[in-house]
Structures are given as structure tokens and as C-alpha cells.
Enzyme design. Structure first.
Site, PDB file in Angstrom:
ATOM      1  N   LYS A  44       0.823  -1.189   0.000  1.00 20.55           N
ATOM      2  CA  LYS A  44       0.000   0.000   0.000  1.00 20.55           C
ATOM      3  C   LYS A  44       0.868   1.255   0.000  1.00 20.55           C
ATOM      4  O   LYS A  44       0.422   2.339  -0.330  1.00 20.55           O
ATOM      5  CB  LYS A  44      -0.878   0.017   1.262  1.00 20.55           C
ATOM      6  CG  LYS A  44      -1.815  -1.162   1.358  1.00 20.55           C
ATOM      7  CD  LYS A  44      -2.531  -1.122   2.736  1.00 20.55           C
ATOM      8  CE  LYS A  44      -3.333  -2.381   2.951  1.00 20.55           C
ATOM      9  NZ  LYS A  44      -3.866  -2.434   4.337  1.00 20.55           N
ATOM     10  N   GLY A  45       2.124   1.105   0.401  1.00 22.89           N
ATOM     11  CA  GLY A  45       2.966   2.265   0.700  1.00 22.89           C
ATOM     12  C   GLY A  45       3.198   3.228  -0.446  1.00 22.89           C
ATOM     13  O   GLY A  45       3.354   4.422  -0.226  1.00 22.89           O
ATOM     14  N   GLU A 100       7.749   2.082  -6.062  1.00 26.99           N
ATOM     15  CA  GLU A 100       7.799   1.707  -4.643  1.00 26.99           C
ATOM     16  C   GLU A 100       7.924   2.958  -3.772  1.00 26.99           C
ATOM     17  O   GLU A 100       8.329   4.017  -4.252  1.00 26.99           O
ATOM     18  CB  GLU A 100       9.037   0.816  -4.398  1.00 26.99           C
ATOM     19  CG  GLU A 100       8.747  -0.613  -4.034  1.00 26.99           C
ATOM     20  CD  GLU A 100       8.070  -0.816  -2.682  1.00 26.99           C
ATOM     21  OE1 GLU A 100       7.242   0.013  -2.262  1.00 26.99           O
ATOM     22  OE2 GLU A 100       8.367  -1.832  -2.053  1.00 26.99           O
ATOM     23  N   ASP A 101       7.617   2.793  -2.506  1.00 20.73           N
ATOM     24  CA  ASP A 101       7.764   3.910  -1.570  1.00 20.73           C
ATOM     25  C   ASP A 101       9.209   4.063  -1.109  1.00 20.73           C
ATOM     26  O   ASP A 101       9.770   5.154  -1.085  1.00 20.73           O
ATOM     27  CB  ASP A 101       6.827   3.742  -0.364  1.00 20.73           C
ATOM     28  CG  ASP A 101       6.913   2.361   0.289  1.00 20.73           C
ATOM     29  OD1 ASP A 101       7.702   1.507  -0.170  1.00 20.73           O
ATOM     30  OD2 ASP A 101       6.175   2.133   1.272  1.00 20.73           O
ATOM     31  N   ASP A 104      14.721  -0.387   1.347  1.00 24.89           N
ATOM     32  CA  ASP A 104      15.373  -0.461   2.665  1.00 24.89           C
ATOM     33  C   ASP A 104      16.425  -1.569   2.565  1.00 24.89           C
ATOM     34  O   ASP A 104      17.520  -1.341   2.042  1.00 24.89           O
ATOM     35  CB  ASP A 104      14.268  -0.742   3.690  1.00 24.89           C
ATOM     36  CG  ASP A 104      14.734  -0.790   5.119  1.00 24.89           C
ATOM     37  OD1 ASP A 104      15.808  -0.259   5.427  1.00 24.89           O
ATOM     38  OD2 ASP A 104      14.005  -1.352   5.955  1.00 24.89           O
ATOM     39  N   LYS A 133      16.985   4.056   1.342  1.00 22.73           N
ATOM     40  CA  LYS A 133      17.684   3.958   2.635  1.00 22.73           C
ATOM     41  C   LYS A 133      18.898   3.053   2.426  1.00 22.73           C
ATOM     42  O   LYS A 133      18.909   1.888   2.812  1.00 22.73           O
ATOM     43  CB  LYS A 133      16.723   3.352   3.664  1.00 22.73           C
ATOM     44  CG  LYS A 133      16.924   3.808   5.083  1.00 22.73           C
ATOM     45  CD  LYS A 133      16.122   2.973   6.075  1.00 22.73           C
ATOM     46  CE  LYS A 133      14.689   3.356   6.251  1.00 22.73           C
ATOM     47  NZ  LYS A 133      14.003   2.572   7.329  1.00 22.73           N
ATOM     48  N   PHE A 154      13.111   5.403  10.675  1.00 21.91           N
ATOM     49  CA  PHE A 154      11.845   4.818  10.272  1.00 21.91           C
ATOM     50  C   PHE A 154      10.896   5.971   9.986  1.00 21.91           C
ATOM     51  O   PHE A 154      10.573   6.767  10.870  1.00 21.91           O
ATOM     52  CB  PHE A 154      11.267   3.914  11.371  1.00 21.91           C
ATOM     53  CG  PHE A 154      10.023   3.230  10.929  1.00 21.91           C
ATOM     54  CD1 PHE A 154      10.078   2.080  10.148  1.00 21.91           C
ATOM     55  CD2 PHE A 154       8.778   3.747  11.256  1.00 21.91           C
ATOM     56  CE1 PHE A 154       8.922   1.463   9.697  1.00 21.91           C
ATOM     57  CE2 PHE A 154       7.605   3.136  10.818  1.00 21.91           C
ATOM     58  CZ  PHE A 154       7.683   1.992  10.042  1.00 21.91           C
ATOM     59  N   VAL A 155      10.489   6.096   8.733  1.00 17.90           N
ATOM     60  CA  VAL A 155       9.701   7.254   8.315  1.00 17.90           C
ATOM     61  C   VAL A 155       8.243   6.876   8.075  1.00 17.90           C
ATOM     62  O   VAL A 155       7.931   5.724   7.763  1.00 17.90           O
ATOM     63  CB  VAL A 155      10.300   7.913   7.044  1.00 17.90           C
ATOM     64  CG1 VAL A 155      11.647   8.538   7.342  1.00 17.90           C
ATOM     65  CG2 VAL A 155      10.411   6.912   5.902  1.00 17.90           C
ATOM     66  N   ASP A 161       3.419   3.866   6.390  1.00 17.67           N
ATOM     67  CA  ASP A 161       2.641   3.728   7.619  1.00 17.67           C
ATOM     68  C   ASP A 161       3.462   3.312   8.826  1.00 17.67           C
ATOM     69  O   ASP A 161       4.588   2.820   8.708  1.00 17.67           O
ATOM     70  CB  ASP A 161       1.553   2.664   7.418  1.00 17.67           C
ATOM     71  CG  ASP A 161       2.122   1.250   7.472  1.00 17.67           C
ATOM     72  OD1 ASP A 161       3.124   0.978   6.766  1.00 17.67           O
ATOM     73  OD2 ASP A 161       1.599   0.422   8.238  1.00 17.67           O
ATOM     74  N   ARG A 167      -0.534   7.057   6.782  1.00 18.21           N
ATOM     75  CA  ARG A 167      -0.366   7.060   5.314  1.00 18.21           C
ATOM     76  C   ARG A 167      -0.925   8.342   4.714  1.00 18.21           C
ATOM     77  O   ARG A 167      -0.512   8.767   3.647  1.00 18.21           O
ATOM     78  CB  ARG A 167      -1.119   5.879   4.684  1.00 18.21           C
ATOM     79  CG  ARG A 167      -0.575   4.519   5.053  1.00 18.21           C
ATOM     80  CD  ARG A 167      -1.204   3.470   4.146  1.00 18.21           C
ATOM     81  NE  ARG A 167      -1.077   2.136   4.686  1.00 18.21           N
ATOM     82  CZ  ARG A 167      -0.008   1.358   4.553  1.00 18.21           C
ATOM     83  NH1 ARG A 167       1.049   1.808   3.911  1.00 18.21           N
ATOM     84  NH2 ARG A 167       0.016   0.155   5.055  1.00 18.21           N
TER      85      ARG A 167
HETATM   86  P1  5GP Z   1      12.838  -3.790   2.047  1.00 18.02           P
HETATM   87  O1  5GP Z   1      12.265  -5.053   1.467  1.00 18.02           O
HETATM   88  O2  5GP Z   1      13.661  -2.981   1.081  1.00 18.02           O
HETATM   89  O3  5GP Z   1      13.569  -4.051   3.336  1.00 18.02           O
HETATM   90  O4  5GP Z   1      11.643  -2.924   2.530  1.00 18.02           O
HETATM   91  C1  5GP Z   1      10.731  -2.393   1.700  1.00 18.02           C
HETATM   92  C2  5GP Z   1       9.425  -2.154   2.416  1.00 18.02           C
HETATM   93  O5  5GP Z   1       9.572  -2.016   3.842  1.00 18.02           O
HETATM   94  C3  5GP Z   1       8.865  -0.868   1.939  1.00 18.02           C
HETATM   95  O6  5GP Z   1       8.054  -1.048   0.814  1.00 18.02           O
HETATM   96  C4  5GP Z   1       8.079  -0.375   3.148  1.00 18.02           C
HETATM   97  O7  5GP Z   1       6.787  -0.894   3.095  1.00 18.02           O
HETATM   98  C5  5GP Z   1       8.800  -0.959   4.339  1.00 18.02           C
HETATM   99  N1  5GP Z   1       9.703   0.028   4.956  1.00 18.02           N
HETATM  100  C6  5GP Z   1      11.066   0.071   4.891  1.00 18.02           C
HETATM  101  N2  5GP Z   1      11.547   1.132   5.565  1.00 18.02           N
HETATM  102  C7  5GP Z   1      10.471   1.790   6.055  1.00 18.02           C
HETATM  103  C8  5GP Z   1      10.311   2.997   6.818  1.00 18.02           C
HETATM  104  O8  5GP Z   1      11.249   3.702   7.202  1.00 18.02           O
HETATM  105  N3  5GP Z   1       9.019   3.333   7.108  1.00 18.02           N
HETATM  106  C9  5GP Z   1       7.938   2.616   6.729  1.00 18.02           C
HETATM  107  N4  5GP Z   1       6.743   3.064   7.080  1.00 18.02           N
HETATM  108  N5  5GP Z   1       8.056   1.487   6.000  1.00 18.02           N
HETATM  109  C10 5GP Z   1       9.301   1.086   5.666  1.00 18.02           C
END
Ligand code: 5GP
Length: 178
Positions: A44-45, A100-101, A104, A133, A154-155, A161, A167
Site C-alpha cells: 500500500k505504501g 515503490e515507496d 530499505d 535507505k 523509520f519514516v 505507515d 499514510r
Molecule cells: P525492504 O524489502 O527494502 O527491506 O523494505 C521495503 C518495504 O519495507 C517498503 O516497501 C516499506 O513498506 C517498508 N519500509 C522500509 N523502511 C520503512 C520505513 O522507514 N518506514 C515505513 N513506514 N516502511 C518502511
């Protein structure tokens, strides 16, 4: 960690976000020219970002939505990507743009790029994320387009969210350590 609205510090204002979205769209308009694009919004992000971005794209475009989750609850990445709904049309010979949002650890981005490239022979597959990130990265994935670099915070807001909340904020914020 609990996050209350009054604890939030603004990281990027609505104006900064909208300006960045326009800059990214401009780069994409220059790159794709008039070629058709299938934009895939990762729910949803990425919903706010994807909607604002596509409104600034000028090429013929179709939107698709998929739903993944990697964070269970709270603020620590599980590293496991869970496909909640990944039904997609035929993407063979298409220019695919994943929206994507945030990248990470990179597990989600890698999962999606692999999923698309293993199932389709696309014309191109590009990955766009509003936030990057880099410090948390454990995979070798890099977004083709990204808006802002952020450090290990963590944003929330603008689609992102905390346990389902925030959101709807027009800005991106984080909990300041007091
Ligand atoms: P990854 O698979 O790259 O570790 O993480 C991707 C997903 O983790 C993102 O699509 C998001 O939903 C969530 N995520 C990663 N960092 C953050 C953050 O700082 N805040 C929030 N709200 N979600 C995050």
C-alpha cells in the site's frame, strides 16, 4: 517503539515531495519519450507517490497494482517478502516501471525484479522508489530512479505507515529521539 503524531519531525515537506515527483517524472518523460509504459504500483505504501507521479507522466501508460508485505508489525524489517496479491497482465515486450515507496534492505525490490524477469521477457524493467535507505541495504539492488536518500530512520507519511496509520499525511516524518 511507539509513534505518536505529536512526536513527528518533518523530514520532507509536501512542497519538497511534489517538487521531487515532478523532477522524477521529467526524467522519465525524457527517457521513455512516447513509448508505452506499464506502471506497477506496489501497495500500500507507494500509493500516494504512484498517483502523483503518473499524473506527471506524458507517455501512453497503464497502471497496475500489486500488494506485497515485508514488515510484519512495528519498525524492523523481517527480510521476508510476502506476496499478498501479485496478479499481473502479460508484460512480455512491455516497458515495466515498478513504483515503490522506499528501498530499505532491498529484499522487496529484488523479489519483484526477479519475479518480473523470471516470468516475462519485458522490453525494459525499471525500478523507481521515492526513498532510498542505502545504509540498510543487504541486497545488490539499486533503484533506477529514486527521489531522496535517507539515513537509518523509520519514516511515515505520504503512503508510508506505522501499524497502518499516517499514510494520509502530506509530508514525510520520523520520530525524533528525545
Ligand atoms: P525492504 O524489502 O527494502 O527491506 O523494505 C521495503 C518495504 O519495507 C517498503 O516497501 C516499506 O513498506 C517498508 N519500509 C522500509 N523502511 C520503512 C520505513 O522507514 N518506514 C515505513 N513506514 N516502511 C518502511
Amino acid at each position: 517503539m511507539e509513534i505518536k503524531l505529536e512526536d513527528l519531525e518533518i523530514l520532507f515537506t509536501e512542497e519538497q515531495i511534489q517538487q521531487k515527483v515532478k523532477e522524477l517524472a521529467e526524467k522519465m518523460n525524457n527517457y521513455y519519450k512516447n513509448e508505452e509504459v506499464i506502471a506497477i504500483c506496489v501497495l500500500k505504501g507507494a500509493v500516494m507517490f504512484a498517483i502523483d507521479l503518473v499524473k506527471n507522466l506524458k507517455m501512453p501508460l497503464k497502471m497496475e497494482f500489486i500488494r506485497l508485505s515485508s514488515y510484519g508489525t512495528g519498525t524492523v524489517s523481517t527480510g521476508k517478502v510476502h506476496a499478498v496479491d501479485i496478479s499481473l497482465p502479460d508484460l512480455n515486450d512491455k516497458n515495466v516501471l515498478i513504483i515503490e515507496d522506499i528501498v530499505d534492505t532491498g529484499h522487496t525490490a529484488k523479489f519483484l525484479m526477479d519475479f518480473i524477469n523470471n516470468n516475462f521477457k519485458t522490453k525494459s524493467t525499471k525500478f523507481c522508489s521515492l526513498l532510498d535507505k542505502k545504509i540498510s541495504r543487504v541486497t545488490d539492488i539499486e533503484p533506477d530512479y529514486y527521489g531522496f536518500d535517507i539515513d537509518d530512520k523509520f519514516v511515515v507519511g505520504y503512503g508510508l505507515d506505522y501499524e497502518g496509520y499516517y499514510r494520509n499525511l502530506r509530508y514525510i516524518g520520523y520520530k525524533a529521539i528525545v
